[in-house]
Enzyme design. Structure first.
Site, mmCIF file in Angstrom:
data_model
loop_
_atom_site.group_PDB
_atom_site.id
_atom_site.type_symbol
_atom_site.label_atom_id
_atom_site.label_comp_id
_atom_site.label_asym_id
_atom_site.label_seq_id
_atom_site.Cartn_x
_atom_site.Cartn_y
_atom_site.Cartn_z
ATOM 1 N N ARG A 82 0.813 -1.222 0.000
ATOM 2 C CA ARG A 82 0.000 0.000 0.000
ATOM 3 C C ARG A 82 0.850 1.277 0.000
ATOM 4 N NH1 ARG A 82 -5.423 0.253 3.329
ATOM 5 N NH2 ARG A 82 -5.632 1.884 1.767
ATOM 6 N N HIS A 158 -8.345 -2.712 11.741
ATOM 7 C CA HIS A 158 -8.392 -1.241 11.799
ATOM 8 C C HIS A 158 -9.498 -0.849 12.784
ATOM 9 C CE1 HIS A 158 -6.597 0.229 7.648
ATOM 10 N NE2 HIS A 158 -5.668 0.071 8.564
ATOM 11 N N ALA A 246 -12.439 -6.659 0.199
ATOM 12 C CA ALA A 246 -11.045 -6.274 0.480
ATOM 13 C C ALA A 246 -10.893 -5.865 1.940
ATOM 14 C CB ALA A 246 -10.614 -5.122 -0.426
ATOM 15 N N CYS A 252 -14.230 3.386 5.276
ATOM 16 C CA CYS A 252 -12.886 3.234 4.688
ATOM 17 C C CYS A 252 -12.783 3.936 3.333
ATOM 18 C CB CYS A 252 -12.547 1.762 4.472
ATOM 19 S SG CYS A 252 -12.863 0.691 5.858
HETATM 20 N N1 ARG Z 1 -7.376 -4.028 1.914
HETATM 21 C C1 ARG Z 1 -7.199 -2.877 2.728
HETATM 22 C C2 ARG Z 1 -6.167 -3.137 3.803
HETATM 23 O O1 ARG Z 1 -6.138 -4.213 4.339
HETATM 24 C C3 ARG Z 1 -8.507 -2.458 3.312
HETATM 25 C C4 ARG Z 1 -8.446 -1.164 4.052
HETATM 26 C C5 ARG Z 1 -9.755 -0.763 4.620
HETATM 27 N N2 ARG Z 1 -9.673 0.482 5.273
HETATM 28 C C6 ARG Z 1 -10.165 0.746 6.501
HETATM 29 N N3 ARG Z 1 -10.197 2.005 6.881
HETATM 30 N N4 ARG Z 1 -10.542 -0.203 7.334
HETATM 31 O O2 ARG Z 1 -5.362 -2.313 4.131
#
Ligand code: ARG
Length: 257
Positions: A82, A158, A246, A252
């Site tokens: 990322r 998160h 995802a 998000c």
């Molecule tokens: N696939 C992303 C990750 O794992 C999803 C992020 C989702 N964002 C959030 N604010 N929860 O980083």
């Protein structure tokens, strides 16, 4: 918000992610509906274009936190997959007049995905992505009391997957996602602390977004919608199911400036 032009699950960095599972046409339609819903509620939506090679760039909450009127603290992602996103968002924030603060090397923080503002506190979810020492670093940058909450279940990696701030009185949370100490902290602090059950969190109820007196909620969360209705808010359902593949929902997808 980031238009999902190149959105797909291409790697796995949380337990929700199944490579190749996204229907991109449906994802774009869901995202457009979310944008239109925000606009109909009076929110101004700015859009950043997605860049190839950064499929999770669509999760616009994650790249920064607001640290003042026009100051942002840029994220530093735990996973290599990322990291390019911050470069694209940094350019956008700079073009739009924000002062950008960056973190010291080897300190991780993933923006609005793992921080929530409540009263004069900034809650940070640590344990999976943010560095343990992050509270100390941020405390020097922000005029809020920074409080770490330790996350212990990797499905809720998160903070916005297991805690939802409704307003100054009320916070919802899923207790098993937090360490015992963090549960105690929240209980001591928040006058009206309401528990989500497992069904709610598996349907991304905590990933809701408050716009004035409306709460934008992932479709299917009837119990949660009734709860917010009982507290004087109007629930509005939205289906962003292709993004849940995802590990992300409405909150998000929304970088709140
Ligand atoms: N696939 C992303 C990750 O794992 C999803 C992020 C989702 N964002 C959030 N604010 N929860 O980083």
């Amino acid at each position: 918000m980031c238009r999902p032009t190149y959105y797909q699950v291409e790697y796995q960095i949380n337990p929700w992610m199944k490579v190749g599972s996204v229907d991109q046409t449906i994802a774009l339609q869901q995202w457009q509906k979310l944008v239109r819903l925000y606009q109909s509620l009076g929110a101004k939506v700015d859009i950043i274009d997605q860049q190839p090679g950064s499929p999770d760039m669509v999760f616009a909450a994650d790249q920064a936190i607001v640290c003042g009127k026009s100051r942002l603290l840029l994220s530093s992602f735990r996973y290599q997959e990322r990291r390019a996103e911050t470069v694209y968002y940094q350019a956008w924030y700079a073009q739009h007049g924000y002062d950008i603060i960056t973190l010291p090397p080897d300190i991780y923080l993933e923006g609005g995905g793992e921080t929530q503002t409540w009263r004069n506190y900034l809650f940070i979810g640590t344990g999976f992505r943010a560095s343990k020492s992050i509270a100390r670093v941020i405390q020097q940058l922000i005029d809020k009391e920074v409080m770490s909450l330790e996350l212990v279940d990797d499905r809720f990696y998160h903070l916005d997957t297991c805690l939802f701030v409704l307003d100054d009185q009320t916070v919802f949370y899923y207790p098993p996602a937090f360490s015992k100490n963090s549960v105690t902290t929240l209980k001591q602090l928040v006058p009206q602390l309401i528990e989500f059950n497992l069904e709610d969190v598996l349907q991304f109820a905590p990933n809701s977004v408050v716009v004035d007196s409306t709460v934008v909620i992932q479709t299917g969360n009837e119990a949660f919608a009734n709860a917010v209705l009982g507290l004087g808010y109007t629930p509005r359902f939205i289906d962003v199911g292709e993004f849940i593949k995802a590990g992300g929902g409405a909150h998000c997808l929304t970088g709140q400036l």
